[in-house]
Design a protein around this motif. Structure first.
Motif, PDB file in Angstrom:
ATOM      1  N   LEU A 131     -31.142  31.339  37.232  1.00  0.00           N
ATOM      2  CA  LEU A 131     -31.742  31.388  38.560  1.00  0.00           C
ATOM      3  C   LEU A 131     -32.034  29.967  39.017  1.00  0.00           C
ATOM      4  O   LEU A 131     -32.420  29.123  38.218  1.00  0.00           O
ATOM      5  CB  LEU A 131     -33.033  32.196  38.526  1.00  0.00           C
ATOM      6  N   ARG A 132     -31.870  29.726  40.321  1.00  0.00           N
ATOM      7  CA  ARG A 132     -32.248  28.447  40.907  1.00  0.00           C
ATOM      8  C   ARG A 132     -32.899  28.731  42.250  1.00  0.00           C
ATOM      9  O   ARG A 132     -32.668  29.786  42.848  1.00  0.00           O
ATOM     10  CB  ARG A 132     -31.045  27.528  41.062  1.00  0.00           C
ATOM     11  N   PRO A 133     -33.712  27.811  42.731  1.00  0.00           N
ATOM     12  CA  PRO A 133     -34.384  28.037  44.010  1.00  0.00           C
ATOM     13  C   PRO A 133     -33.351  28.210  45.134  1.00  0.00           C
ATOM     14  O   PRO A 133     -32.357  27.495  45.199  1.00  0.00           O
ATOM     15  CB  PRO A 133     -35.210  26.765  44.219  1.00  0.00           C
ATOM     16  N   GLY A 134     -33.622  29.202  45.978  1.00  0.00           N
ATOM     17  CA  GLY A 134     -32.769  29.441  47.136  1.00  0.00           C
ATOM     18  C   GLY A 134     -33.363  28.817  48.380  1.00  0.00           C
ATOM     19  O   GLY A 134     -34.426  28.186  48.331  1.00  0.00           O
ATOM     20  N   PRO A 135     -32.706  29.003  49.519  1.00  0.00           N
ATOM     21  CA  PRO A 135     -33.168  28.394  50.766  1.00  0.00           C
ATOM     22  C   PRO A 135     -34.578  28.820  51.181  1.00  0.00           C
ATOM     23  O   PRO A 135     -35.273  28.080  51.851  1.00  0.00           O
ATOM     24  CB  PRO A 135     -32.152  28.849  51.813  1.00  0.00           C
ATOM     25  N   ASP A 138     -40.380  28.772  47.969  1.00  0.00           N
ATOM     26  CA  ASP A 138     -41.575  27.976  48.235  1.00  0.00           C
ATOM     27  C   ASP A 138     -41.915  27.179  46.973  1.00  0.00           C
ATOM     28  O   ASP A 138     -41.199  27.242  45.974  1.00  0.00           O
ATOM     29  CB  ASP A 138     -42.743  28.859  48.685  1.00  0.00           C
ATOM     30  N   ASP A 139     -43.011  26.426  47.008  1.00  0.00           N
ATOM     31  CA  ASP A 139     -43.386  25.599  45.857  1.00  0.00           C
ATOM     32  C   ASP A 139     -43.643  26.434  44.603  1.00  0.00           C
ATOM     33  O   ASP A 139     -43.311  26.013  43.498  1.00  0.00           O
ATOM     34  CB  ASP A 139     -44.619  24.752  46.187  1.00  0.00           C
ATOM     35  N   ALA A 140     -44.224  27.631  44.774  1.00  0.00           N
ATOM     36  CA  ALA A 140     -44.509  28.481  43.615  1.00  0.00           C
ATOM     37  C   ALA A 140     -43.217  28.907  42.922  1.00  0.00           C
ATOM     38  O   ALA A 140     -43.127  28.903  41.693  1.00  0.00           O
ATOM     39  CB  ALA A 140     -45.315  29.706  44.035  1.00  0.00           C
ATOM     40  N   VAL A 141     -42.202  29.237  43.703  1.00  0.00           N
ATOM     41  CA  VAL A 141     -40.906  29.636  43.120  1.00  0.00           C
ATOM     42  C   VAL A 141     -40.256  28.438  42.444  1.00  0.00           C
ATOM     43  O   VAL A 141     -39.713  28.543  41.343  1.00  0.00           O
ATOM     44  CB  VAL A 141     -39.978  30.238  44.198  1.00  0.00           C
ATOM     45  N   ARG A 142     -40.332  27.292  43.079  1.00  0.00           N
ATOM     46  CA  ARG A 142     -39.744  26.084  42.478  1.00  0.00           C
ATOM     47  C   ARG A 142     -40.404  25.760  41.136  1.00  0.00           C
ATOM     48  O   ARG A 142     -39.735  25.413  40.175  1.00  0.00           O
ATOM     49  CB  ARG A 142     -39.862  24.905  43.435  1.00  0.00           C
TER      50      ARG A 142
END
Length: 150
Positions: A131-135, A138-142
């Motif tokens: 998994l990688r951050p998508g468009p 937010d900061d929590a997901v990153r």
């Protein structure tokens, strides 16, 4: 994932989506198949209609009677349903063995859900999935996806 779970609702909603995908359409059919209490059934159908997963279609005027159809958004949940079924079958979640199998109509051979490379169409083993951050991250997901940022 949280937004998707909110859109679907709960266990009853998933069972309704399952039955609608199997061709049941009417309130009484859905109630009989799931055993859901009437007030809960009405609430879940309303939730699914409001979320755009199901639409009410009038099939009789006197007395007024509606049936329920999956929308395109509702049909797109089939992968989720297949994944849940496969998991439940693998771990015998029901305690009664495998109740239904998904097979190829032409060959009769069992089918299973798999990951596919969007560009090449080739199967990708789960060990290579990441998994990688998508468009919309937010900061929590990153932070969640990048352990070095914690």
């Amino acid at each position: 994932m949280a937004g998707a779970l909110e859109a679907v609702g709960d266990r009853w909603a998933l069972l309704l989506i399952r039955d609608l995908s199997l061709g049941l359409r009417r309130y009484d059919e859905l109630r009989t198949s799931t055993g859901i209490p009437p007030a809960t059934l009405a609430a879940r159908l309303t939730h699914l209609v409001e979320g755009g997963l199901v639409e009410r279609v009038r099939y009789q005027e006197r007395p007024p009677r509606d049936e329920y159809h999956l929308t395109g958004k509702g049909h797109d949940l089939w992968k989720v349903m297949v994944a849940l079924r496969e998991w439940g079958d693998r771990w015998d979640a029901s305690g009664f063995g495998v109740p239904m199998e998904m097979v190829d109509r032409e060959t009769g051979r069992p089918l299973r859900l798999t990951l596919v490379d969007a560009e090449t169409g080739e199967n990708v083993p789960i060990e290579r999935a990441a998994l990688r951050p998508g468009p919309g991250a937010d900061d929590a997901v990153r932070r969640l996806l990048d352990p070095g940022v914690r």
